[in-house]
Scaffold this motif. Structure first.
Motif, PDB file in Angstrom:
ATOM      1  N   THR A 194      -5.905   3.935   1.167  1.00  0.00           N
ATOM      2  CA  THR A 194      -5.110   3.005   0.373  1.00  0.00           C
ATOM      3  C   THR A 194      -5.534   1.567   0.647  1.00  0.00           C
ATOM      4  OG1 THR A 194      -3.241   4.564   0.388  1.00  0.00           O
ATOM      5  CG2 THR A 194      -2.747   2.279  -0.174  1.00  0.00           C
ATOM      6  N   ILE A 195      -5.775   1.227   1.899  1.00  0.00           N
ATOM      7  CA  ILE A 195      -6.230  -0.112   2.249  1.00  0.00           C
ATOM      8  C   ILE A 195      -7.614  -0.385   1.657  1.00  0.00           C
ATOM      9  CG2 ILE A 195      -6.921  -1.645   4.152  1.00  0.00           C
ATOM     10  CD1 ILE A 195      -4.654  -0.265   5.790  1.00  0.00           C
ATOM     11  N   LYS A 196      -8.521   0.591   1.770  1.00  0.00           N
ATOM     12  CA  LYS A 196      -9.860   0.426   1.205  1.00  0.00           C
ATOM     13  C   LYS A 196      -9.800   0.267  -0.317  1.00  0.00           C
ATOM     14  CE  LYS A 196     -12.397   2.945   4.746  1.00  0.00           C
ATOM     15  NZ  LYS A 196     -13.206   4.159   5.033  1.00  0.00           N
ATOM     16  N   LYS A 197      -8.939   1.050  -0.960  1.00  0.00           N
ATOM     17  CA  LYS A 197      -8.792   0.965  -2.414  1.00  0.00           C
ATOM     18  C   LYS A 197      -8.288  -0.427  -2.801  1.00  0.00           C
ATOM     19  CE  LYS A 197      -6.240   3.059  -6.238  1.00  0.00           C
ATOM     20  NZ  LYS A 197      -5.207   4.029  -6.600  1.00  0.00           N
ATOM     21  N   TYR A 198      -7.324  -0.945  -2.089  1.00  0.00           N
ATOM     22  CA  TYR A 198      -6.803  -2.275  -2.389  1.00  0.00           C
ATOM     23  C   TYR A 198      -7.863  -3.346  -2.190  1.00  0.00           C
ATOM     24  CZ  TYR A 198      -3.935  -6.422  -2.410  1.00  0.00           C
ATOM     25  OH  TYR A 198      -3.417  -7.668  -2.696  1.00  0.00           O
ATOM     26  N   HIS A 199      -8.662  -3.186  -1.164  1.00  0.00           N
ATOM     27  CA  HIS A 199      -9.719  -4.157  -0.872  1.00  0.00           C
ATOM     28  C   HIS A 199     -10.726  -4.227  -2.023  1.00  0.00           C
ATOM     29  CE1 HIS A 199     -13.494  -5.511   1.197  1.00  0.00           C
ATOM     30  NE2 HIS A 199     -12.647  -6.446   1.581  1.00  0.00           N
ATOM     31  N   ARG A 200     -10.960  -3.114  -2.694  1.00  0.00           N
ATOM     32  CA  ARG A 200     -11.941  -3.069  -3.794  1.00  0.00           C
ATOM     33  C   ARG A 200     -11.364  -3.567  -5.121  1.00  0.00           C
ATOM     34  NH1 ARG A 200     -13.470   1.984  -1.151  1.00  0.00           N
ATOM     35  NH2 ARG A 200     -11.997   3.068  -2.475  1.00  0.00           N
ATOM     36  N   LEU A 201     -10.029  -3.737  -5.216  1.00  0.00           N
ATOM     37  CA  LEU A 201      -9.416  -4.196  -6.479  1.00  0.00           C
ATOM     38  C   LEU A 201      -9.870  -5.589  -6.852  1.00  0.00           C
ATOM     39  CD1 LEU A 201      -5.715  -2.985  -6.186  1.00  0.00           C
ATOM     40  CD2 LEU A 201      -7.523  -2.007  -7.600  1.00  0.00           C
ATOM     41  N   LEU A 233      -1.232  -7.487   0.539  1.00  0.00           N
ATOM     42  CA  LEU A 233      -1.560  -6.160   1.087  1.00  0.00           C
ATOM     43  C   LEU A 233      -0.291  -5.424   1.483  1.00  0.00           C
ATOM     44  CD1 LEU A 233      -3.407  -3.923   2.079  1.00  0.00           C
ATOM     45  CD2 LEU A 233      -3.726  -5.219   4.210  1.00  0.00           C
ATOM     46  N   GLN A 234       0.629  -6.106   2.132  1.00  0.00           N
ATOM     47  CA  GLN A 234       1.894  -5.467   2.515  1.00  0.00           C
ATOM     48  C   GLN A 234       2.645  -4.964   1.289  1.00  0.00           C
ATOM     49  OE1 GLN A 234       3.202  -8.729   5.343  1.00  0.00           O
ATOM     50  NE2 GLN A 234       4.088  -6.906   6.276  1.00  0.00           N
ATOM     51  N   ASN A 235       2.669  -5.763   0.224  1.00  0.00           N
ATOM     52  CA  ASN A 235       3.341  -5.333  -1.004  1.00  0.00           C
ATOM     53  C   ASN A 235       2.666  -4.104  -1.607  1.00  0.00           C
ATOM     54  OD1 ASN A 235       5.269  -7.359  -0.851  1.00  0.00           O
ATOM     55  ND2 ASN A 235       4.092  -8.770  -2.113  1.00  0.00           N
ATOM     56  N   TYR A 236       1.337  -4.097  -1.608  1.00  0.00           N
ATOM     57  CA  TYR A 236       0.595  -2.953  -2.131  1.00  0.00           C
ATOM     58  C   TYR A 236       0.876  -1.694  -1.304  1.00  0.00           C
ATOM     59  CZ  TYR A 236      -3.281  -0.220  -4.009  1.00  0.00           C
ATOM     60  OH  TYR A 236      -4.042   0.759  -4.609  1.00  0.00           O
ATOM     61  N   LEU A 237       0.868  -1.853   0.015  1.00  0.00           N
ATOM     62  CA  LEU A 237       1.173  -0.704   0.874  1.00  0.00           C
ATOM     63  C   LEU A 237       2.589  -0.194   0.600  1.00  0.00           C
ATOM     64  CD1 LEU A 237      -0.416  -1.858   4.259  1.00  0.00           C
ATOM     65  CD2 LEU A 237      -1.313  -0.164   2.644  1.00  0.00           C
TER      66      LEU A 237
END
Length: 86
Positions: A79-86, A19-23
């Protein structure tokens, strides 16, 4: 300014590091929680502190500031929600 902190648990389905990398890829800064005090030589202990270790491994601080705009806050949360759905 107070920190906005979260725990990235197994229920989230991703790790804190990913998650940190994605952010970071999305230009959002974050920081991991601090290490437990017992990891520092002056506080070394044979005693186990599982809660401190768990929080240290799963916790992260999200951007927080009185100067964050609603638009920035929305971008971070989306952005966090989008990553969670990946």
């Amino acid at each position: 300014c107070w920190l906005f902190s979260v725990l990235i648990t197994k229920d989230f389905g991703k790790t804190r590091i990913t998650l940190q990398n994605y952010l970071k890829q999305n230009k959002i800064d974050s920081r991991p929680f601090f290490y437990p005090l017992t990891r520092f030589p002056m506080y070394k202990s044979q005693e186990k502190f599982p809660a401190a270790s768990y929080v240290s491994q799963t916790g992260m601080n999200l951007p927080s500031s009185p100067s964050l705009s609603n638009k920035q806050i929305t971008f971070i949360t989306h952005t966090i929600k989008k990553y969670h759905r990946l």
